[in-house]
Scaffold this motif. Structure first.
Motif, PDB file in Angstrom:
ATOM      1  N   LEU A   1      11.843 -20.108  11.493  1.00 34.48           N
ATOM      2  CA  LEU A   1      11.914 -21.431  10.874  1.00 34.48           C
ATOM      3  C   LEU A   1      12.053 -21.309   9.363  1.00 34.48           C
ATOM      4  CD1 LEU A   1       9.185 -23.432  12.857  1.00 34.48           C
ATOM      5  CD2 LEU A   1      11.653 -23.345  13.247  1.00 34.48           C
ATOM      6  N   LEU A   2      13.012 -22.022   8.814  1.00 30.45           N
ATOM      7  CA  LEU A   2      13.258 -21.987   7.372  1.00 30.45           C
ATOM      8  C   LEU A   2      12.032 -22.450   6.587  1.00 30.45           C
ATOM      9  CD1 LEU A   2      16.839 -23.531   7.422  1.00 30.45           C
ATOM     10  CD2 LEU A   2      16.300 -21.210   6.677  1.00 30.45           C
ATOM     11  N   SER A   3      11.305 -23.410   7.119  1.00 32.03           N
ATOM     12  CA  SER A   3      10.155 -23.975   6.407  1.00 32.03           C
ATOM     13  C   SER A   3       9.005 -22.992   6.253  1.00 32.03           C
ATOM     14  CB  SER A   3       9.659 -25.236   7.136  1.00 32.03           C
ATOM     15  OG  SER A   3       9.318 -24.937   8.480  1.00 32.03           O
ATOM     16  N   ASN A   4       9.061 -21.874   6.962  1.00 30.19           N
ATOM     17  CA  ASN A   4       7.995 -20.873   6.852  1.00 30.19           C
ATOM     18  C   ASN A   4       8.331 -19.781   5.841  1.00 30.19           C
ATOM     19  OD1 ASN A   4       6.323 -22.128   8.710  1.00 30.19           O
ATOM     20  ND2 ASN A   4       7.249 -21.082  10.452  1.00 30.19           N
TER      21      ASN A   4
ATOM     22  N   LYS B   1      16.490 -20.509  13.173  1.00 31.22           N
ATOM     23  CA  LYS B   1      16.808 -21.716  13.922  1.00 31.22           C
ATOM     24  C   LYS B   1      17.262 -22.789  12.942  1.00 31.22           C
ATOM     25  CE  LYS B   1      13.371 -20.857  17.558  1.00 31.22           C
ATOM     26  NZ  LYS B   1      12.085 -21.319  18.151  1.00 31.22           N
ATOM     27  N   VAL B   2      18.518 -23.208  13.075  1.00 30.12           N
ATOM     28  CA  VAL B   2      19.077 -24.238  12.209  1.00 30.12           C
ATOM     29  C   VAL B   2      19.690 -25.314  13.091  1.00 30.12           C
ATOM     30  CG1 VAL B   2      20.693 -24.754  10.352  1.00 30.12           C
ATOM     31  CG2 VAL B   2      19.551 -22.529  10.420  1.00 30.12           C
ATOM     32  N   ASN B   3      19.146 -26.533  13.006  1.00 33.56           N
ATOM     33  CA  ASN B   3      19.620 -27.646  13.846  1.00 33.56           C
ATOM     34  C   ASN B   3      19.593 -27.267  15.331  1.00 33.56           C
ATOM     35  OD1 ASN B   3      20.121 -29.213  11.532  1.00 33.56           O
ATOM     36  ND2 ASN B   3      22.167 -28.324  11.294  1.00 33.56           N
ATOM     37  N   ASN B   4      18.479 -26.643  15.736  1.00 36.74           N
ATOM     38  CA  ASN B   4      18.264 -26.253  17.138  1.00 36.74           C
ATOM     39  C   ASN B   4      19.253 -25.196  17.634  1.00 36.74           C
ATOM     40  OD1 ASN B   4      16.072 -28.041  17.489  1.00 36.74           O
ATOM     41  ND2 ASN B   4      17.494 -29.736  17.869  1.00 36.74           N
ATOM     42  N   GLN B   5      19.923 -24.517  16.722  1.00 36.88           N
ATOM     43  CA  GLN B   5      20.839 -23.442  17.081  1.00 36.88           C
ATOM     44  C   GLN B   5      20.415 -22.156  16.387  1.00 36.88           C
ATOM     45  OE1 GLN B   5      24.818 -24.743  16.155  1.00 36.88           O
ATOM     46  NE2 GLN B   5      24.993 -25.990  18.022  1.00 36.88           N
ATOM     47  N   SER B   6      20.658 -21.033  17.064  1.00 36.15           N
ATOM     48  CA  SER B   6      20.294 -19.739  16.500  1.00 36.15           C
ATOM     49  C   SER B   6      21.401 -19.235  15.575  1.00 36.15           C
ATOM     50  CB  SER B   6      20.055 -18.723  17.613  1.00 36.15           C
ATOM     51  OG  SER B   6      19.731 -17.461  17.082  1.00 36.15           O
ATOM     52  N   VAL B   7      21.011 -18.845  14.368  1.00 38.21           N
ATOM     53  CA  VAL B   7      21.948 -18.303  13.382  1.00 38.21           C
ATOM     54  C   VAL B   7      21.571 -16.844  13.156  1.00 38.21           C
ATOM     55  CG1 VAL B   7      22.759 -18.430  11.006  1.00 38.21           C
ATOM     56  CG2 VAL B   7      22.290 -20.535  12.275  1.00 38.21           C
ATOM     57  N   GLN B   8      22.540 -15.931  13.349  1.00 45.88           N
ATOM     58  CA  GLN B   8      22.227 -14.506  13.298  1.00 45.88           C
ATOM     59  C   GLN B   8      23.032 -13.731  12.261  1.00 45.88           C
ATOM     60  OE1 GLN B   8      22.683 -13.005  17.296  1.00 45.88           O
ATOM     61  NE2 GLN B   8      20.782 -13.939  18.013  1.00 45.88           N
ATOM     62  N   HIS B   9      24.250 -14.134  12.006  1.00 49.33           N
ATOM     63  CA  HIS B   9      25.069 -13.379  11.055  1.00 49.33           C
ATOM     64  C   HIS B   9      24.419 -13.442   9.666  1.00 49.33           C
ATOM     65  CE1 HIS B   9      28.438 -12.152   8.531  1.00 49.33           C
ATOM     66  NE2 HIS B   9      28.986 -11.636   9.626  1.00 49.33           N
ATOM     67  N   PRO B  10      24.288 -12.295   8.980  1.00 54.82           N
ATOM     68  CA  PRO B  10      23.607 -12.281   7.672  1.00 54.82           C
ATOM     69  C   PRO B  10      24.156 -13.305   6.680  1.00 54.82           C
ATOM     70  CG  PRO B  10      23.992 -10.049   8.425  1.00 54.82           C
ATOM     71  CD  PRO B  10      24.681 -10.937   9.401  1.00 54.82           C
TER      72      PRO B  10
ATOM     73  N   ASP C   1      25.583 -16.208   7.387  1.00 54.51           N
ATOM     74  CA  ASP C   1      25.144 -17.535   7.820  1.00 54.51           C
ATOM     75  C   ASP C   1      23.664 -17.744   7.531  1.00 54.51           C
ATOM     76  OD1 ASP C   1      27.699 -18.113   8.760  1.00 54.51           O
ATOM     77  OD2 ASP C   1      27.273 -17.321  10.766  1.00 54.51           O
ATOM     78  N   VAL C   2      22.878 -16.676   7.723  1.00 53.20           N
ATOM     79  CA  VAL C   2      21.446 -16.755   7.420  1.00 53.20           C
ATOM     80  C   VAL C   2      21.231 -17.006   5.930  1.00 53.20           C
ATOM     81  CG1 VAL C   2      19.283 -15.448   7.362  1.00 53.20           C
ATOM     82  CG2 VAL C   2      20.758 -15.316   9.376  1.00 53.20           C
ATOM     83  N   ALA C   3      21.982 -16.299   5.088  1.00 54.11           N
ATOM     84  CA  ALA C   3      21.867 -16.472   3.637  1.00 54.11           C
ATOM     85  C   ALA C   3      22.237 -17.890   3.225  1.00 54.11           C
ATOM     86  CB  ALA C   3      22.755 -15.454   2.920  1.00 54.11           C
ATOM     87  N   ASN C   4      23.328 -18.416   3.775  1.00 58.04           N
ATOM     88  CA  ASN C   4      23.742 -19.784   3.439  1.00 58.04           C
ATOM     89  C   ASN C   4      22.727 -20.805   3.932  1.00 58.04           C
ATOM     90  OD1 ASN C   4      26.273 -19.670   1.993  1.00 58.04           O
ATOM     91  ND2 ASN C   4      27.200 -18.846   3.849  1.00 58.04           N
ATOM     92  N   ALA C   5      22.130 -20.561   5.107  1.00 55.63           N
ATOM     93  CA  ALA C   5      21.120 -21.479   5.636  1.00 55.63           C
ATOM     94  C   ALA C   5      19.900 -21.532   4.714  1.00 55.63           C
ATOM     95  CB  ALA C   5      20.705 -21.047   7.047  1.00 55.63           C
ATOM     96  N   PHE C   6      19.462 -20.361   4.261  1.00 52.73           N
ATOM     97  CA  PHE C   6      18.327 -20.316   3.333  1.00 52.73           C
ATOM     98  C   PHE C   6      18.646 -21.067   2.044  1.00 52.73           C
ATOM     99  CE2 PHE C   6      16.241 -16.560   5.479  1.00 52.73           C
ATOM    100  CZ  PHE C   6      15.006 -17.167   5.610  1.00 52.73           C
ATOM    101  N   ASN C   7      19.816 -20.813   1.476  1.00 54.85           N
ATOM    102  CA  ASN C   7      20.161 -21.426   0.200  1.00 54.85           C
ATOM    103  C   ASN C   7      20.277 -22.941   0.326  1.00 54.85           C
ATOM    104  OD1 ASN C   7      20.581 -20.927  -2.547  1.00 54.85           O
ATOM    105  ND2 ASN C   7      22.804 -21.045  -2.333  1.00 54.85           N
ATOM    106  N   ASN C   8      20.915 -23.396   1.402  1.00 48.28           N
ATOM    107  CA  ASN C   8      21.030 -24.837   1.630  1.00 48.28           C
ATOM    108  C   ASN C   8      19.658 -25.479   1.771  1.00 48.28           C
ATOM    109  OD1 ASN C   8      23.857 -24.925   1.577  1.00 48.28           O
ATOM    110  ND2 ASN C   8      24.015 -24.404   3.749  1.00 48.28           N
ATOM    111  N   TYR C   9      18.760 -24.782   2.457  1.00 46.28           N
ATOM    112  CA  TYR C   9      17.417 -25.337   2.674  1.00 46.28           C
ATOM    113  C   TYR C   9      16.633 -25.399   1.369  1.00 46.28           C
ATOM    114  CZ  TYR C   9      12.574 -25.704   4.160  1.00 46.28           C
ATOM    115  OH  TYR C   9      11.257 -26.100   4.278  1.00 46.28           O
TER     116      TYR C   9
END
Length: 462
Positions: free
Chosen positions: A195-198, A60-69, A71-79
């Motif tokens: 959740l990224l925070s977990n 969950k990123v900005n209340n939206q579901s991210v599924q593509h690997p 996009d998930v990798a970039n979300a983790f790195n940004n966080y």
């Protein structure tokens, strides 16, 4: 049919013998290392099944579901990168006016007694051979895709060229860019796995970079020990020290205060992302103040600058992002550099004791009465807040708490058995009646009895 029965009989016998041999092996290992807790826990870890770190299918990123690997990798790195930079951006402006001007030494600056400067010495091939041969047989690799196992088995053939590269790095003050790039693996902690925070980041650096750092770590550690530079108040990352020795120091001092009829007030500091928010400019200045020569300082400047990290999820790799602050996670030198960074903290607390275990820090002092105790602690905490501002670290005042220790009769005589310590933001630190410190629950009488985690906060609020 007879062959199958014979096979099952032999298979069962083999399984039985294997289990017995394995049990005997671990029993002997445990008995031989019974006086070495570190080795005992390593053996226990080997007995247990390794944890399975599954990667999330969606976030969950900005209340939206991210599924593509990807996009998930970039979300983790940004966080992961943004945790520190967001904190710095959020609090930086508020603290700017309290920091010293460029080139101005902090009032707690510490210099070695002996003015002899530290400089690198060439690393012999024999030392590189030993380091390569001592690598664990791990197949996992960093960004360079070179596993430790390969370096270990090829040590006799590659030791000389590796030594040449390392000594060239020390001579020129430059470090290969790839050696400063980390592959980050998200490890699930608990709670909602979307959740990224977990998740917490585990940084994997190239094995070659660790070989380089191990060469320097020994030289640097020996220099600081010879200079007697490191504060005795630090127990983290120090030989012959542990959480046990740190706890014994704190508890013995509090108990001594009780035996003298005194009250002991303690402030348990909670730094926000301490390792990740270390300012590189201040770190380099502290290294210089500690006796690091200019040419060697150039190498450390290269070491902390131009660092990058990326996250890999299901064969998809995120864009690399720069890491502009903090000591390198997963490195050999990182813990020692953080120790140097925080080494002068006890200098601002002349009227109290400041034991530290890495960034777990407690300030305490003993006095006959509560008003005197509060006055001293307030003065010490004000100095701590100034030191934190000068060093661009951040204190989580919501989790920084106080505790008042004393015998039951001594505390019972007080109308309000609480400590009142104010913050620079005109708040008041929370007083607690139980606290988990370095794995052990503490209470005002040091009774070490059963403690309710759900009722450890007292009425004093922030």
């Amino acid at each position: 049919m007879n062959d199958h029965c014979e096979y099952r009989k032999c298979r069962n016998e083999c399984t039985k013998e294997t289990k017995m041999a394995k049990a005997q092996y671990f029993n002997e290992n445990l008995n031989n290392n019974i006086s070495n807790p570190r080795n005992v826990w390593k053996i226990i870890s080997n007995i247990q099944a390794p944890p399975i770190h599954s990667q999330p299918a969606a976030l969950k990123v900005n209340n939206q579901s991210v599924q593509h690997p990807l996009d998930v990798a970039n979300a983790f790195n940004n966080y992961f990168v943004g945790c520190a930079t967001t904190l710095i951006a959020k609090l930086g402006n508020d603290m700017q006016s309290e920091r010293p001007h460029a080139g101005q030494d902090s009032p707690t600056v510490q210099r070695p007694h002996n003015p002899e400067k530290f400089s690198f010495r060439p690393v012999p091939v024999s030392a590189i051979t030993i380091l390569l041969c001592n690598q664990k047989m791990k197949y996992q690799s960093g960004p360079d895709q070179i596993p430790a196992m390969l370096l270990k088995i090829s040590a006799p053939a590659i030791a000389k060229p590796v030594a040449t590269v390392i000594n060239e790095s020390l001579a020129t003050g430059l470090i290969p860019k790839l050696w400063k790039t980390a592959r980050v693996v998200p490890i699930y902690k608990s709670g909602d796995n979307t959740l990224l925070s977990n998740y917490r980041p585990i940084s994997l650096l190239p094995v070659m970079s660790k070989i380089l750092e191990k060469c320097l770590y020994t030289l640097l550690r020996d220099y600081y020990q010879y200079q007697n530079y490191l504060t005795p108040d630090q127990s983290g990352f120090c030989p012959n020290h542990s959480t046990t020795t740190a706890l014994l120091k704190v508890c013995n001092d509090i108990q001594a205060g009780m035996e003298q009829g005194n009250l002991t007030g303690a402030i348990f500091l909670d730094f926000a992302k301490a390792f990740d928010t270390v300012d590189h400019g201040i770190l380099l200045q502290k290294l210089k103040n500690s006796g690091i020569g200019d040419s060697t300082l150039t190498w450390f400047q290269s070491y902390v600058s131009d660092r990058y990290q990326f996250v890999s999820i299901s064969d998809s790799t995120s864009l690399p992002l720069p890491v502009t602050c903090g000591v390198p996670q997963g490195s050999i030198l990182g813990p020692l550099l953080f120790t140097i960074f925080i080494n002068d903290l006890p200098n601002v607390c002349k009227a109290s004791t400041v034991p530290m275990y890495a960034d777990d820090t407690v300030i305490y002092t003993s006095k006959p009465n509560l008003p005197h105790l509060e006055a001293v602690l307030q003065e010490q905490f004000t100095g701590i807040e100034k030191w934190i501002a000068n060093n661009k670290l951040f204190l989580n005042t919501g989790k920084t708490v106080t505790m008042l220790f004393g015998t039951a009769p001594k505390l019972h005589k007080l109308q309000t058995p609480h400590l009142c310590v104010g913050t620079k933001s005109n708040g008041t630190l929370t007083t607690v009646t139980s606290l988990k410190y370095l794995g052990m629950w503490l209470d005002p009488n040091l009774s070490f009895g059963p403690t309710s985690k759900n009722s450890h906060l007292n009425s004093t609020t922030n």
